[in-house]
Design a protein around this motif. Structure first.
Motif, PDB file in Angstrom:
ATOM      1  N   UNK A 226       0.881  -1.162   0.000  1.00  0.00           N
ATOM      2  CA  UNK A 226       0.000   0.000   0.000  1.00  0.00           C
ATOM      3  C   UNK A 226       0.919   1.212   0.000  1.00  0.00           C
ATOM      4  N   UNK A 227       0.623   2.206  -0.853  1.00  0.00           N
ATOM      5  CA  UNK A 227       1.515   3.357  -0.914  1.00  0.00           C
ATOM      6  C   UNK A 227       0.782   4.628  -1.307  1.00  0.00           C
ATOM      7  N   UNK A 228       1.385   5.738  -0.911  1.00  0.00           N
ATOM      8  CA  UNK A 228       0.956   7.064  -1.351  1.00  0.00           C
ATOM      9  C   UNK A 228       2.212   7.866  -1.661  1.00  0.00           C
ATOM     10  N   UNK A 229       2.080   8.793  -2.584  1.00  0.00           N
ATOM     11  CA  UNK A 229       3.175   9.708  -2.898  1.00  0.00           C
ATOM     12  C   UNK A 229       2.716  11.121  -2.590  1.00  0.00           C
ATOM     13  N   UNK A 230       3.629  11.953  -2.204  1.00  0.00           N
ATOM     14  CA  UNK A 230       3.324  13.342  -1.866  1.00  0.00           C
ATOM     15  C   UNK A 230       4.333  14.252  -2.546  1.00  0.00           C
ATOM     16  N   UNK A 231       4.014  15.502  -2.771  1.00  0.00           N
ATOM     17  CA  UNK A 231       2.873  16.248  -2.254  1.00  0.00           C
ATOM     18  C   UNK A 231       1.602  15.958  -3.047  1.00  0.00           C
ATOM     19  N   UNK A 232       0.470  16.101  -2.353  1.00  0.00           N
ATOM     20  CA  UNK A 232      -0.839  15.910  -2.964  1.00  0.00           C
ATOM     21  C   UNK A 232      -1.220  17.124  -3.795  1.00  0.00           C
ATOM     22  N   UNK A 233      -2.012  16.892  -4.792  1.00  0.00           N
ATOM     23  CA  UNK A 233      -2.626  17.969  -5.565  1.00  0.00           C
ATOM     24  C   UNK A 233      -4.026  17.472  -5.908  1.00  0.00           C
ATOM     25  N   UNK A 234      -5.031  18.087  -5.305  1.00  0.00           N
ATOM     26  CA  UNK A 234      -6.402  17.621  -5.503  1.00  0.00           C
ATOM     27  C   UNK A 234      -6.978  18.024  -6.851  1.00  0.00           C
ATOM     28  N   UNK A 235      -6.368  19.000  -7.519  1.00  0.00           N
ATOM     29  CA  UNK A 235      -6.880  19.457  -8.810  1.00  0.00           C
ATOM     30  C   UNK A 235      -6.378  18.618  -9.978  1.00  0.00           C
ATOM     31  N   UNK A 236      -5.144  18.164  -9.891  1.00  0.00           N
ATOM     32  CA  UNK A 236      -4.539  17.415 -10.998  1.00  0.00           C
ATOM     33  C   UNK A 236      -3.494  16.468 -10.437  1.00  0.00           C
ATOM     34  N   UNK A 237      -3.467  15.254 -10.950  1.00  0.00           N
ATOM     35  CA  UNK A 237      -2.486  14.276 -10.475  1.00  0.00           C
ATOM     36  C   UNK A 237      -1.077  14.751 -10.815  1.00  0.00           C
ATOM     37  N   UNK A 238      -0.191  14.858  -9.816  1.00  0.00           N
ATOM     38  CA  UNK A 238       1.178  15.293 -10.076  1.00  0.00           C
ATOM     39  C   UNK A 238       1.975  14.214 -10.823  1.00  0.00           C
ATOM     40  N   UNK A 239       3.062  14.628 -11.414  1.00  0.00           N
ATOM     41  CA  UNK A 239       3.895  13.714 -12.216  1.00  0.00           C
ATOM     42  C   UNK A 239       4.320  12.488 -11.422  1.00  0.00           C
ATOM     43  N   UNK A 240       4.705  12.664 -10.154  1.00  0.00           N
ATOM     44  CA  UNK A 240       5.164  11.517  -9.369  1.00  0.00           C
ATOM     45  C   UNK A 240       4.050  10.505  -9.140  1.00  0.00           C
ATOM     46  N   UNK A 241       2.805  10.960  -9.024  1.00  0.00           N
ATOM     47  CA  UNK A 241       1.679  10.041  -8.861  1.00  0.00           C
ATOM     48  C   UNK A 241       1.414   9.277 -10.152  1.00  0.00           C
ATOM     49  N   UNK A 242       1.518   9.959 -11.273  1.00  0.00           N
ATOM     50  CA  UNK A 242       1.316   9.301 -12.569  1.00  0.00           C
ATOM     51  C   UNK A 242       2.398   8.257 -12.828  1.00  0.00           C
ATOM     52  N   UNK A 243       3.633   8.587 -12.475  1.00  0.00           N
ATOM     53  CA  UNK A 243       4.742   7.639 -12.651  1.00  0.00           C
ATOM     54  C   UNK A 243       4.529   6.413 -11.765  1.00  0.00           C
ATOM     55  N   UNK A 244       4.141   6.633 -10.518  1.00  0.00           N
ATOM     56  CA  UNK A 244       3.902   5.513  -9.605  1.00  0.00           C
ATOM     57  C   UNK A 244       2.808   4.599 -10.157  1.00  0.00           C
ATOM     58  N   UNK A 245       1.743   5.204 -10.678  1.00  0.00           N
ATOM     59  CA  UNK A 245       0.654   4.421 -11.270  1.00  0.00           C
ATOM     60  C   UNK A 245       1.160   3.606 -12.453  1.00  0.00           C
ATOM     61  N   UNK A 246       1.952   4.222 -13.316  1.00  0.00           N
ATOM     62  CA  UNK A 246       2.490   3.509 -14.476  1.00  0.00           C
ATOM     63  C   UNK A 246       3.348   2.329 -14.051  1.00  0.00           C
ATOM     64  N   UNK A 247       4.149   2.506 -13.016  1.00  0.00           N
ATOM     65  CA  UNK A 247       5.020   1.426 -12.544  1.00  0.00           C
ATOM     66  C   UNK A 247       4.199   0.226 -12.089  1.00  0.00           C
ATOM     67  N   UNK A 248       3.203   0.435 -11.232  1.00  0.00           N
ATOM     68  CA  UNK A 248       2.450  -0.713 -10.724  1.00  0.00           C
ATOM     69  C   UNK A 248       1.557  -1.327 -11.790  1.00  0.00           C
ATOM     70  N   UNK A 249       1.035  -0.509 -12.694  1.00  0.00           N
ATOM     71  CA  UNK A 249       0.191  -1.068 -13.750  1.00  0.00           C
ATOM     72  C   UNK A 249       1.004  -1.878 -14.757  1.00  0.00           C
ATOM     73  N   UNK A 250       2.271  -1.527 -14.954  1.00  0.00           N
ATOM     74  CA  UNK A 250       3.123  -2.255 -15.894  1.00  0.00           C
ATOM     75  C   UNK A 250       3.779  -3.485 -15.263  1.00  0.00           C
ATOM     76  N   UNK A 251       3.791  -3.559 -13.949  1.00  0.00           N
ATOM     77  CA  UNK A 251       4.445  -4.677 -13.255  1.00  0.00           C
ATOM     78  C   UNK A 251       3.625  -5.951 -13.403  1.00  0.00           C
ATOM     79  N   UNK A 252       4.294  -7.063 -13.190  1.00  0.00           N
ATOM     80  CA  UNK A 252       3.631  -8.364 -13.290  1.00  0.00           C
ATOM     81  C   UNK A 252       2.972  -8.703 -11.956  1.00  0.00           C
TER      82      UNK A 252
END
Length: 83
Positions: free
Chosen positions: A6-32
């Motif tokens: 379970x993980x979260x990345x910061x800083x948060x941005x409620x208006x738009x997903x920050x680059x680090x959040x998008x990268x984290x999502x890409x990593x887990x979605x691409x993993x096996x």
């Protein structure tokens, strides 16, 4: 052995997903991994130990490089049959 991360990345941005959040999502979605749940305030992924640990390594490195200032994560041994 199965692991759940379970993980979260910061800083948060409620208006738009920050680059680090998008990268984290890409990593887990691409993993096996067997199960991935990405949400606005927390994310979970589950799979075999090697796959989860490899994904966590990539997630930490890439999210920090993309501007994360804090990454909170928890890794648990998952019961067999959970997903």
């Amino acid at each position: 052995m199965r692991l759940r991360v379970e993980f979260t990345t910061e800083p948060f941005d409620l208006d738009e997903a920050p680059a680090h959040a998008l990268v984290a999502r890409e990593v887990v979605e691409a993993a096996e991994l067997d199960a991935v749940d990405v949400g606005p305030f927390g994310n979970t992924a589950e799979g075999g130990a090697d796959a989860v640990l490899t994904a966590v390594d990539a997630l930490l490195r890439k999210a920090l490089a993309a501007g994360a200032t804090r990454i909170s994560l928890q890794v648990n041994v998952a019961e067999e049959g959970e997903a």
